[in-house]
Design a protein around this motif. Sequence first.
Motif, PDB file in Angstrom:
ATOM      1  N   PHE A  91      -2.383   8.066  -3.300  1.00 30.83           N
ATOM      2  CA  PHE A  91      -2.846   7.259  -4.432  1.00 30.83           C
ATOM      3  C   PHE A  91      -3.894   8.016  -5.245  1.00 30.83           C
ATOM      4  N   PHE A 100      -4.849  -1.967  -5.038  1.00 28.78           N
ATOM      5  CA  PHE A 100      -5.089  -1.056  -3.920  1.00 28.78           C
ATOM      6  C   PHE A 100      -6.478  -1.275  -3.330  1.00 28.78           C
ATOM      7  N   ALA A 158       0.826  -1.210   0.000  1.00 28.65           N
ATOM      8  CA  ALA A 158       0.000   0.000   0.000  1.00 28.65           C
ATOM      9  C   ALA A 158       0.857   1.256   0.000  1.00 28.65           C
ATOM     10  N   ALA A 180      -3.506   1.166   3.870  1.00 27.09           N
ATOM     11  CA  ALA A 180      -4.220   1.667   2.686  1.00 27.09           C
ATOM     12  C   ALA A 180      -4.823   3.040   2.954  1.00 27.09           C
TER      13      ALA A 180
END
Length: 702
Positions: free
Chosen positions: A269, A247, A216, A262
């Motif tokens: 991200f 992800f 992650a 995450a």
Amino acid sequence: MPGEGSSDSSDSGSAGAAGGCVGSDQQQHAPIAGPLASGTTPSLTLARSLNCEPDALMIMPPFDLFVAQLSSDSTEARVDAMKKLAIVGEAMGPEGTLNKLIPYLTENIANNDKDDDDEILLILAGQLALLVPGLVPGYAAVPLLPILERLCSTEETVVRDKAVETMNKVVPLLTPAPGDADGSGGGGGPAPFGLLLATSKRLAGADWFTAKVSAAGILPAVYAFWNAHATKAEGDAEAKRELRILFKDLSEDDTPMVRRSAAKHLGRFVEAVAGLTDTADSLVRGGKVQQAILDENKRLVTYELVPIFQALSSDEQDSVRLLAVSCAGSVGCGLAREPGVTAEVVLPVVRGGCADLSWRVRHNLAKVFSTVTGSLGFVGAKHASRQMEVFQFFAGLLQDNEAEVRAAAVENIARMAQLGGCDLFQRHIAPLLPALADDLVMEVRSKLAQTLMDCCDPAICNTLTDEIILEDFKPLLENFLNDEFAEVQLHILTKLSRVSHLLGKMDVVVSSILQMAKAQNWRVREAVGRLLPFLAEARGVAFFQDHLLDPWLKIMSDQVADVRSACVDGMPKLLSVSGSQWIQAEVLPHYTQMYEESHSYLTRITVLRSFAALTEKNGESENDVSVELMKQIVSLMLKGLKDRVANVRMIAARGLGLVTISGQCDDGTMSLQVVPALSECATTETDQDCKYQCQLALESKA
């Protein structure tokens, strides 16, 4: 100076051993600088830990010594060797590093399943980051990935974190090799795209949670690399889709630690998928224009990443929720700060975070609340109701039952005032300030004192008028200056110059400042010394002469050097406010008397520095020093050149150098007094530092 240039031989023992090396088995290398070239003898402990004669260490090639130390049973030798990894690489050169050093590390670390010493692995993870791009070009750094993948899978948290940090630094530098623009490996080196995708898949699909946690952390960098260098071919689009699926799977993992990772990296991200080159924090805090986002990227954020954000924000574990809500700013910027979209996606998460039962969630949201507010895009009368709702949430955080939440929210007041303007500030924030200023927790009062002064800084907040500052801030400043904790006082004193133009209307504040000139805490006295010239500007030279001159002279004689330096640094400002004639008539006689009657050379040094400071600039403007004042300055400097203490002579020579550089001294004084005195001192002076300063002053004249 005594002790200058000394070194700790125990810290550079093995480095000195490697320093005696001139080459490897295949080639000779030029002598290198730095710790390897120190010429010191290896420590006896390290020498005994190696299976060779101590004399042989001095001629052993760097790589052989590195291998010998890593193969030793001594933990000290192995740790020392790994700390010198980057230095050994420099000694071997790029070719030796790529052909021998990295393959050795790959074989013994990446392909070695045995549990190695965590300290060794932690140092290795940090040292690998030093190899790229200075020693190993970006296109040739692909062989580092297997080593970093192995480190990302270890059980020790600090090793994994350092490996992820290094991976995130190396991945953006993995440019395709010359002649290999498509990254297929046709340029002679390994293809970075395929290896990055395979590495991500292995880490994300591992059986144990440790590798997934690291996955992650690296996926945002991998996706950003793909966006920067990949083509629009179908294969590249499929690879990016796989990365997004990886992800998503991590965000839905059964293990809370994986979901927490995450949530922690969700913001980065989102920014990578949206194609943002700046972080949400820099976009909002820097006041930058929102970067244009492609429709396809915006669609991916909306339909693929927003559900992940919403799910993590409502996770059953508060340790996951607190990390997810802090990514709200990145999600808002990833949606191009479109008010209609953020109102449906981000605002409900903010509403829920402010009312969350866990104080840690509210605390994390409070820390980034101004960034989140700016990312929502609620600007203009059309969105006034939603902006008001956001400020109501913020007011709730300012009144939270937990002191940590209040302190975190208080830090955002200046940014919120800039985003909302005067009306929202006075309606929702200003009424809460008196209660926060009387908060029982010192941390809250300290943060409030700091943020109030930030509200007066045009670079941070330029929306509040002088009337608001006088009406809402003046009573608070008076209380803070009388706070029992020096930290609170210092936050006001060190930045009070930002409202120097209003000090003429703050009598109680000025009285408090005068009382604090005798404070026990030397940092408070220093801050007062730096503030007094601004008081002279605000209240007039007559006020300074009647009320501030005595505190100024006492601070000049303070026992603490930094306090005395505050007066020295304030001389250019005082000169610009009062003029040469007033300085010459009212201040210099006191300084001259202090010099003549001083029993300590430190007092004479302070007086000389103050005289010299008059020739320096006040900010960007040049001070106008009269001819008579300059003559007095030069006269005292020449007297200081004959002082019995070398330190005083050195400061006098340095002061004459400043006089010379300023160009405000007339040619007659320079040629008849200054230059002959400096030349004589440079010839007859026995102290090397004094002689050096005299030579510098003469060179500045030339």
